[in-house]
Write a protein that holds these residues in place. Structure first.
Motif, PDB file in Angstrom:
ATOM      1  N   VAL B 116       0.841  -1.202   0.000  1.00  0.00           N
ATOM      2  CA  VAL B 116       0.000   0.000   0.000  1.00  0.00           C
ATOM      3  C   VAL B 116       0.877   1.254   0.000  1.00  0.00           C
ATOM      4  N   LEU B 117       1.915   1.241   0.839  1.00  0.00           N
ATOM      5  CA  LEU B 117       2.756   2.428   0.939  1.00  0.00           C
ATOM      6  C   LEU B 117       3.574   2.670  -0.327  1.00  0.00           C
ATOM      7  N   ALA B 118       3.695   1.649  -1.155  1.00  0.00           N
ATOM      8  CA  ALA B 118       4.460   1.821  -2.392  1.00  0.00           C
ATOM      9  C   ALA B 118       3.630   2.487  -3.482  1.00  0.00           C
ATOM     10  N   ASN B 181      10.285   0.102  -6.912  1.00  0.00           N
ATOM     11  CA  ASN B 181      11.158  -0.010  -8.070  1.00  0.00           C
ATOM     12  C   ASN B 181      10.628  -0.957  -9.136  1.00  0.00           C
ATOM     13  N   MET B 182       9.528  -1.617  -8.803  1.00  0.00           N
ATOM     14  CA  MET B 182       8.982  -2.568  -9.753  1.00  0.00           C
ATOM     15  C   MET B 182       8.374  -1.800 -10.933  1.00  0.00           C
ATOM     16  N   ALA B 183       8.447  -2.388 -12.097  1.00  0.00           N
ATOM     17  CA  ALA B 183       7.995  -1.674 -13.295  1.00  0.00           C
ATOM     18  C   ALA B 183       6.526  -1.282 -13.182  1.00  0.00           C
ATOM     19  N   ALA B 189      -0.666  -2.358 -17.061  1.00  0.00           N
ATOM     20  CA  ALA B 189      -1.192  -3.340 -17.994  1.00  0.00           C
ATOM     21  C   ALA B 189      -2.205  -4.232 -17.302  1.00  0.00           C
ATOM     22  N   ALA B 190      -1.853  -4.650 -16.084  1.00  0.00           N
ATOM     23  CA  ALA B 190      -2.754  -5.517 -15.335  1.00  0.00           C
ATOM     24  C   ALA B 190      -4.063  -4.799 -15.058  1.00  0.00           C
ATOM     25  N   GLN B 191      -3.942  -3.496 -14.797  1.00  0.00           N
ATOM     26  CA  GLN B 191      -5.143  -2.735 -14.497  1.00  0.00           C
ATOM     27  C   GLN B 191      -6.052  -2.662 -15.725  1.00  0.00           C
ATOM     28  N   ILE B 192      -5.418  -2.466 -16.865  1.00  0.00           N
ATOM     29  CA  ILE B 192      -6.209  -2.420 -18.092  1.00  0.00           C
ATOM     30  C   ILE B 192      -6.919  -3.751 -18.299  1.00  0.00           C
ATOM     31  N   ASP B 193      -6.227  -4.820 -17.943  1.00  0.00           N
ATOM     32  CA  ASP B 193      -6.828  -6.133 -18.086  1.00  0.00           C
ATOM     33  C   ASP B 193      -7.879  -6.407 -17.024  1.00  0.00           C
ATOM     34  N   GLY B 194      -8.155  -5.416 -16.212  1.00  0.00           N
ATOM     35  CA  GLY B 194      -9.253  -5.546 -15.273  1.00  0.00           C
ATOM     36  C   GLY B 194      -8.896  -6.117 -13.919  1.00  0.00           C
TER      37      GLY B 194
END
Lengths: 339, 310
Positions: B116-118, B181-183, B189-194
């Motif tokens: 969450v903090l990230a 630091n994660m991409a 992309a995952a969000q677009i995929d729902g």
């Protein structure tokens, strides 16, 4: 009780958090050319969008409030008379009574002096030695050898303090290795753990043994980030190995050094409570007893909760003040700080 | 790193240059440095070796102070004695249970909060980070903590050992910076995929964080495995003791007999317990030694991440 109180505060406190100018879903970032001024996001909107995130944080935050902030509020019993079995926030106000009590307590000043000396010695040895070791390790060109040395030197960090103290006791016992060596050279065996004049040496020595290897990790990491072209430049200027270390390597790891120094200063008064508790005995109280062990005995052995809390609060506040001022100073003087 | 960069440098003096690194003085230093580090390793390992040797030696040899590096009067009787002791096994099992339960709880809480903090866009993020970081520099103190545990009714339960350490802020910050630091594109992309936040956390972030998760599991489990003080404070019943507390009581008992009557006849009893102590220590260290080589390479990178931002 304090837990319930603080928990109730959480949402309210969160609302007061400084709202950040631009709050967007990552998706919105791509919709760059939005001509209309962004509508101000309300908390209702934010909550509807990100409630999953807040829900994920809920239990961990509750944990922090109960187990970290709860005891902070519990410090109020430093100013209230606490009776075991009575209210956990104490029964009646007594003002600064307990503070005055320890300020006038000669035992307190004795243990305070011990703490400062022991903490100072620990800082003096346990702060610079990892830097030296990291520099030496950095000169090793055989990678396998370097890795083996590192692995071995980290190892003591992973031991329980109980085990470290057990080992210290065996090695320093009357038949132990150290005394065997002393006797082999014609000396007389020394009961190290029963002599108060040896306590500091034993403590700091075992502390070095346990922490020096681990302490090198950050420095070694920092060393790899030093720009290689700086070394080249230094060599063209005719710097030998030693001067390269002095003028390139050390300045390169200076931010790391300062960060760790600030952290060490902040923990200055927390000198290994558990280790002292395991290592000392009535014969070595004269030099071994520190503020935290004293308050442990006053509070939990003699059941004087309020008095011990006052001492603990004093110690925690000194620690906080020291870390804040070290941080402030280093930001002023060298421009590096923890936050 | 720097070394290889230096050695590989073709720019200066193209081959024939004898860099200062090869000077006689530096060669001597290299030798000195190597031998110094070997001696240092000897010092680091000596306590382990001597305890190991004692654990395999005869009680008489230990008592006489003959055992240093090599076991004298080799036998495994002491191991048999310790392993046959019910109380030792109970404590050992307790330690295993505490470590498993405690690490699980700690990992769940720390990972969730770090995730969450990230989220850099999260409203109230700085406030949440603030309340976590503040606890690094100021803590409630021994007595208020004790009163809290007592009031919550956790005394003489495993929760007193397992719960209070569940979020280490240092570990939290290391994880947070790892997640940061994660991409970002991956999550978008995952969000677009729902995928919702929970899905992103479980299906994208966690699988990609094995290194940092391994480091944190190591840190937490070693901390709980090694802890004795929480149990010392909050647990009075012997059948709930972790093995470290069992060991502590053994050592404390031995040292008090030693200081009372080292000259008296009681010293043989003390020597036997030195033997048993050695065995108990070895058995307590063994699990750590076993996992240590496997996770070692992870924790260095984990710590380095944490150092990026205190």
């Amino acid at each position: 009780m304090s837990a319930a109180h603080t928990t109730g505060d959480a949402p309210a406190a969160a609302v007061e958090a400084p709202s950040r100018g631009r709050v967007t879903v990552p998706l919105d970032d791509d919709a760059g050319s939005n001509p209309a001024p962004r509508p101000r996001r309300t908390w209702k909107h934010t909550l509807r969008r990100d409630w999953v995130l807040y829900a994920m944080a809920l239990v961990p935050v509750l944990f922090l409030l109960v187990f970290r902030y709860g005891p902070m509020f519990g410090n109020i019993i430093a100013f209230r008379r606490f009776r075991p079995g009575g209210s956990i926030l104490g029964d009646e106000w007594v003002g600064m009574r307990y503070v005055e009590l320890f300020l006038n307590d000669p035992n307190f000043w004795n243990v305070f002096a011990n703490t400062v000396i022991l903490g100072g010695l620990t800082l003096l040895f346990c702060f610079p030695l990892p830097i030296v070791l990291a520099l030496l390790l950095n000169e090793v060109r055989v990678r396998a050898f370097k890795r083996v040395v590192q692995s071995i030197s980290y190892l003591p960090h992973f031991l329980s303090i109980v085990i470290v103290v057990g080992m210290v006791m065996q090695i320093l016992s009357l038949q132990g290795t150290v005394n065997q060596i002393i006797e082999a050279f014609g000396g007389e065996a020394i009961p190290f753990l029963q002599r108060s004049e040896w306590f500091r040496t034993v403590y700091v020595g075992s502390e070095i043994w346990q922490t020096v290897g681990w302490g090198t990790i950050l420095y070694l990491a920092a060393l790899t980030t030093v720009d290689a072209s700086l070394y080249e430049a230094a060599r063209i200027d005719g710097a030998n190995r030693w001067r390269q270390t002095w003028h390139v390597t050390l300045p390169g790891i200076r931010p790391t050094m300062i960060t760790l120094l600030i952290l060490n200063i902040g923990l200055f008064l927390n000198v290994g409570f558990e280790k002292v508790l395991l290592l000392y005995n009535p014969l070595t109280y004269a030099t071994g007893d520190v503020v935290s062990t004293y308050l442990y005995r006053v509070g939990l052995v003699s059941n004087n909760f309020s008095y011990a809390t006052a001492i603990g609060l004093f110690q925690a506040i000194i620690g906080l003040v020291m870390i804040l001022s070290a941080n402030f100073l280093s930001r002023r003087v060298v421009g590096a700080s923890l936050w | 790193m720097t070394q290889s960069a230096l050695t590989a440098t073709p720019v200066v003096g193209a081959g024939k240059s004898v860099g200062p690194r090869d000077s006689k003085g530096y060669k001597a230093f290299t030798w000195f440095n190597g031998s110094f580090l070997v001696v240092l390793c000897g010092f680091m390992l000596y306590p382990f070796v001597t305890v190991l040797a004692q654990s395999f030696s005869s009680a008489g040899a230990v008592k006489a102070g003959l055992v240093n590096v090599v076991p004298i009067g080799f036998n495994v009787d002491t191991y048999k004695v310790v392993i046959a002791n019910d109380l030792f096994w109970t404590s050992y099992r307790n330690t295993v249970v505490y470590t498993l339960v405690g690490t699980t709880i700690a990992m769940i809480l720390t990972t969730l909060l770090a995730f969450v903090l990230a989220r850099k866009n999260l409203r109230g993020r700085n406030f949440l980070i603030g309340i976590a970081v503040f606890t690094m520099f100021f803590n409630g103190g021994l007595i208020p903590n004790y009163v809290l545990i007592q009031t919550l009714g956790l005394k003489n339960t495993m929760w007193a050992v397992v719960l209070p350490g569940a979020i280490s802020v240092f570990n939290l910050l290391v994880m947070k910076s790892f997640f940061e630091n994660m991409a970002q594109e991956l999550e978008e992309a995952a969000q677009i995929d729902g995928l919702g936040w929970w899905g992103i956390f479980r299906r994208i972030v966690l699988p990609l964080s094995k290194a940092v998760l391994a480091t944190m599991i190591l840190f937490y489990s070693v901390a709980i495995w090694n802890d004795w003080f929480a149990a010392f404070l909050y647990i009075d019943r012997q059948e709930l003791f972790p093995v470290t507390l069992y060991l502590r009581n053994m050592i404390a008992g031995a040292s008090s007999t030693a200081s009372q009557g080292a000259a008296a006849a009681g010293s043989s009893k003390e020597a036997i317990s030195a033997n048993i102590q050695a065995v108990t220590m070895i058995l307590t260290i063994i699990p750590i030694l076993c996992i240590y080589p496997f996770v070692q390479r992870y924790f260095v990178s984990g710590i380095m991440l944490g150092s990026v931002k205190g």
